[in-house]
Design a protein around this motif. Structure first.
Motif, PDB file in Angstrom:
ATOM      1  N   ASP A   1      24.319  47.501  -4.188  1.00 23.90           N
ATOM      2  CA  ASP A   1      25.598  47.033  -4.716  1.00 23.90           C
ATOM      3  C   ASP A   1      25.400  46.537  -6.145  1.00 23.90           C
ATOM      4  O   ASP A   1      26.297  46.635  -6.974  1.00 23.90           O
ATOM      5  CB  ASP A   1      26.168  45.913  -3.838  1.00 23.90           C
ATOM      6  N   ALA A   2      24.217  45.999  -6.387  1.00 29.63           N
ATOM      7  CA  ALA A   2      23.816  45.593  -7.742  1.00 29.63           C
ATOM      8  C   ALA A   2      22.346  45.937  -7.908  1.00 29.63           C
ATOM      9  O   ALA A   2      21.546  45.818  -6.967  1.00 29.63           O
ATOM     10  CB  ALA A   2      24.055  44.100  -7.967  1.00 29.63           C
ATOM     11  N   LEU A   3      22.018  46.370  -9.113  1.00 24.91           N
ATOM     12  CA  LEU A   3      20.655  46.820  -9.417  1.00 24.91           C
ATOM     13  C   LEU A   3      20.161  46.072 -10.649  1.00 24.91           C
ATOM     14  O   LEU A   3      20.909  45.881 -11.608  1.00 24.91           O
ATOM     15  CB  LEU A   3      20.654  48.323  -9.674  1.00 24.91           C
ATOM     16  N   VAL A   4      18.895  45.633 -10.610  1.00 21.99           N
ATOM     17  CA  VAL A   4      18.265  45.004 -11.774  1.00 21.99           C
ATOM     18  C   VAL A   4      17.070  45.856 -12.195  1.00 21.99           C
ATOM     19  O   VAL A   4      16.177  46.129 -11.380  1.00 21.99           O
ATOM     20  CB  VAL A   4      17.791  43.567 -11.476  1.00 21.99           C
ATOM     21  N   LEU A   5      17.057  46.273 -13.449  1.00 19.36           N
ATOM     22  CA  LEU A   5      15.943  47.038 -13.999  1.00 19.36           C
ATOM     23  C   LEU A   5      15.028  46.092 -14.776  1.00 19.36           C
ATOM     24  O   LEU A   5      15.443  45.468 -15.755  1.00 19.36           O
ATOM     25  CB  LEU A   5      16.454  48.139 -14.918  1.00 19.36           C
ATOM     26  N   ALA A   6      13.793  45.990 -14.322  1.00 22.62           N
ATOM     27  CA  ALA A   6      12.782  45.171 -14.999  1.00 22.62           C
ATOM     28  C   ALA A   6      11.519  46.013 -15.119  1.00 22.62           C
ATOM     29  O   ALA A   6      10.436  45.624 -14.662  1.00 22.62           O
ATOM     30  CB  ALA A   6      12.527  43.886 -14.220  1.00 22.62           C
ATOM     31  N   THR A   7      11.680  47.181 -15.729  1.00 25.38           N
ATOM     32  CA  THR A   7      10.605  48.180 -15.781  1.00 25.38           C
ATOM     33  C   THR A   7       9.559  47.888 -16.848  1.00 25.38           C
ATOM     34  O   THR A   7       8.571  48.630 -16.964  1.00 25.38           O
ATOM     35  CB  THR A   7      11.205  49.580 -15.997  1.00 25.38           C
ATOM     36  N   GLY A   8       9.776  46.846 -17.645  1.00 24.16           N
ATOM     37  CA  GLY A   8       8.743  46.400 -18.562  1.00 24.16           C
ATOM     38  C   GLY A   8       8.447  47.370 -19.692  1.00 24.16           C
ATOM     39  O   GLY A   8       9.334  48.034 -20.217  1.00 24.16           O
ATOM     40  N   SER A   9       7.182  47.455 -20.047  1.00 25.43           N
ATOM     41  CA  SER A   9       6.769  48.300 -21.160  1.00 25.43           C
ATOM     42  C   SER A   9       5.505  49.056 -20.791  1.00 25.43           C
ATOM     43  O   SER A   9       4.840  48.748 -19.803  1.00 25.43           O
ATOM     44  CB  SER A   9       6.534  47.457 -22.420  1.00 25.43           C
ATOM     45  N   VAL A  10       5.191  50.051 -21.588  1.00 24.60           N
ATOM     46  CA  VAL A  10       3.966  50.831 -21.398  1.00 24.60           C
ATOM     47  C   VAL A  10       3.152  50.751 -22.682  1.00 24.60           C
ATOM     48  O   VAL A  10       3.691  50.492 -23.762  1.00 24.60           O
ATOM     49  CB  VAL A  10       4.279  52.299 -21.052  1.00 24.60           C
ATOM     50  N   VAL A  11       1.860  50.976 -22.569  1.00 23.28           N
ATOM     51  CA  VAL A  11       0.989  50.852 -23.735  1.00 23.28           C
ATOM     52  C   VAL A  11       1.322  51.928 -24.774  1.00 23.28           C
ATOM     53  O   VAL A  11       1.702  53.045 -24.433  1.00 23.28           O
ATOM     54  CB  VAL A  11      -0.499  50.956 -23.340  1.00 23.28           C
ATOM     55  N   ARG A  12       1.194  51.540 -26.024  1.00 21.69           N
ATOM     56  CA  ARG A  12       1.354  52.498 -27.120  1.00 21.69           C
ATOM     57  C   ARG A  12       0.000  53.176 -27.342  1.00 21.69           C
ATOM     58  O   ARG A  12      -0.974  52.526 -27.715  1.00 21.69           O
ATOM     59  CB  ARG A  12       1.802  51.784 -28.400  1.00 21.69           C
ATOM     60  N   GLN A  13      -0.050  54.475 -27.091  1.00 23.02           N
ATOM     61  CA  GLN A  13      -1.321  55.184 -27.171  1.00 23.02           C
ATOM     62  C   GLN A  13      -1.599  55.697 -28.584  1.00 23.02           C
ATOM     63  O   GLN A  13      -0.683  56.012 -29.336  1.00 23.02           O
ATOM     64  CB  GLN A  13      -1.334  56.361 -26.191  1.00 23.02           C
TER      65      GLN A  13
END
Length: 413
Positions: free
Chosen positions: A104-116
């Motif tokens: 019914d509600a979604l929270v996106l907390a997918t963060g970050s990925v390393v800069r290669q």
């Protein structure tokens, strides 16, 4: 009959954890599910570059949700699961295995990925990036047998790894393209104090030096070529080139992104049933959309996003901060450095090179402060910034005058 709502949170970092906990607290009848790609309870990231590398702790020693884990907060935890799509029309999250989680509600907390760095890709032999427990464990294993570590980047993560390796007796060379270390977070004076601490512990920091190439050496080491025509041969390499927001899932779902997921003051995305928080978002700051990458921000914004997903209407107000431990130095920053401060004031403790705070003021207010081994005072400074309390520059400069007095004066007036 009341039907409980389904709240799904994607991401096992502090933003996701606090979003899930606060959602459940705000609506105890809700079914709250936290989905994490990692195989274990969510854990604190700061020890990865310090205590974990030194063999003093494991990620399991620092669960974000406390000793009872997410279950202790009534949150269902789904581990080792990658979300591959968001079905906005059907309000479902789709995973790599094909499993679907209705929301019914979604929270996106997918963060970050390393800069290669192309010359040093993730997975190359003896090349490490530090983002997860698995990364830290692999690096710690190689450090035990290493004689020489090269670190690419003189930022916080790179220098924390350098300090940990030096404490283990490993020779360390840091390659930094800028004319000084910590250029993004420190003034020149503080940068010099940190640089001197590394020098005293045997770390070789090479400034104004660009990495131009890398290749395996005949003896199994990694040969790093630089713009100064030098070659650094190291047993292993750690790349600290920063991170980029992991907004791929949101972008594929058609949400508004711009170097991160764009949210409003309530942490709502362009879809009113989807919220986002933490490293992955760009949110309204004083001078337009901003991104922050620090633990306190992730925790606080995640909590706001979680409460709003559960029906609240809170707004997020940010006071940026960071901390870093390097050798005997505990470095902390709080606030936002102004483009042109009206005053710069230094508070020096006991005539030493540590126990100090550098303040930057806009008018009569502290905009930013950077301290070394001044934890108690920095806690006071945060309150001064958040309450917009006008300060007396003479009190800031005098280490014999407690900063707490500035709070008392305001409260009494």
């Amino acid at each position: 009959m009341t039907v409980s709502r389904n709240i799904v949170v994607i991401g096992g970092g502090p933003a996701g954890v606090f979003a899930a906990i606060e959602a459940k607290r705000r609506d105890p009848q809700a079914t709250v599910t936290l989905i994490s790609e990692e195989p274990c309870e969510p854990y604190e990231r700061p020890p990865l570059s310090k205590a974990v590398l030194l063999g003093k702790a494991t990620a399991a020693d620092a669960p974000i949700a406390g000793p009872k884990g997410m279950a202790g907060h009534g949150v269902a935890l789904v581990l080792d699961t990658r979300c591959t799509a968001i079905d906005r029309a059907g309000r479902e999250v789709v995973t790599a295995s094909g499993r679907r989680f209705p929301y019914d509600a979604l929270v996106l907390a997918t963060g970050s990925v390393v800069r290669q760095i192309p010359a040093l890709p993730l997975g190359a032999p003896h090349v490490h990036y530090l983002r997860t427990e698995a990364h830290a464990v692999a690096l710690a294993r190689e450090l035990k047998a290493a004689r020489h570590l090269a670190v690419i980047g003189g930022g916080l993560i790179g220098l924390e790894v350098a300090a940990s390796a030096a404490e283990l007796g490993v020779k360390v060379t840091v390659i930094e393209i800028a004319p000084r270390i910590l250029a993004r977070v420190c003034d020149e004076e503080t940068s010099a104090v940190v640089h001197d601490a590394h020098r005293r512990h045997g770390v070789d920091i090479r400034l104004d030096t660009a990495l131009t190439g890398a290749q395996p050496a005949p003896d199994g080491r990694v040969a790093l070529m630089t713009g100064t025509s030098d070659t650094v041969a190291a047993d292993l390499v750690v790349v600290g080139a920063g991170a980029i927001p992991d907004d791929r899932l949101a972008a594929a779902a058609g949400l508004r992104t711009d170097n991160g997921i764009v949210v409003d003051a309530r942490c709502a995305t362009s879809d009113p049933s989807i919220f986002a928080a933490g490293d992955v978002v760009r949110f309204p700051g004083r001078h337009g959309l901003v991104r922050q990458e620090d633990w306190r921000h992730a925790q606080d914004q995640g909590a706001v996003a979680g409460r709003n997903a559960a029906g609240a209407n809170d707004e997020y107000r940010s006071t940026p901060s960071f901390w870093s431990e390097q050798f005997e130095l505990y470095i902390q920053g709080v606030g936002t450095p102004p483009p042109k401060p009206d005053q710069r004031i230094r508070r020096q403790g006991a005539g030493t090179s540590v126990g100090q705070i550098n303040f930057e003021l806009t008018g009569p207010h502290i905009a930013y402060a950077l301290g070394i081994n001044a934890q108690r005072d920095i806690a006071m400074v945060r309150r001064l910034i958040e309450r917009r309390i006008a300060v007396d520059p003479a009190v800031l400069a005098d280490p014999m005058k407690p900063l707490a007095d500035l709070l008392k004066v305001k409260q009494a007036s």
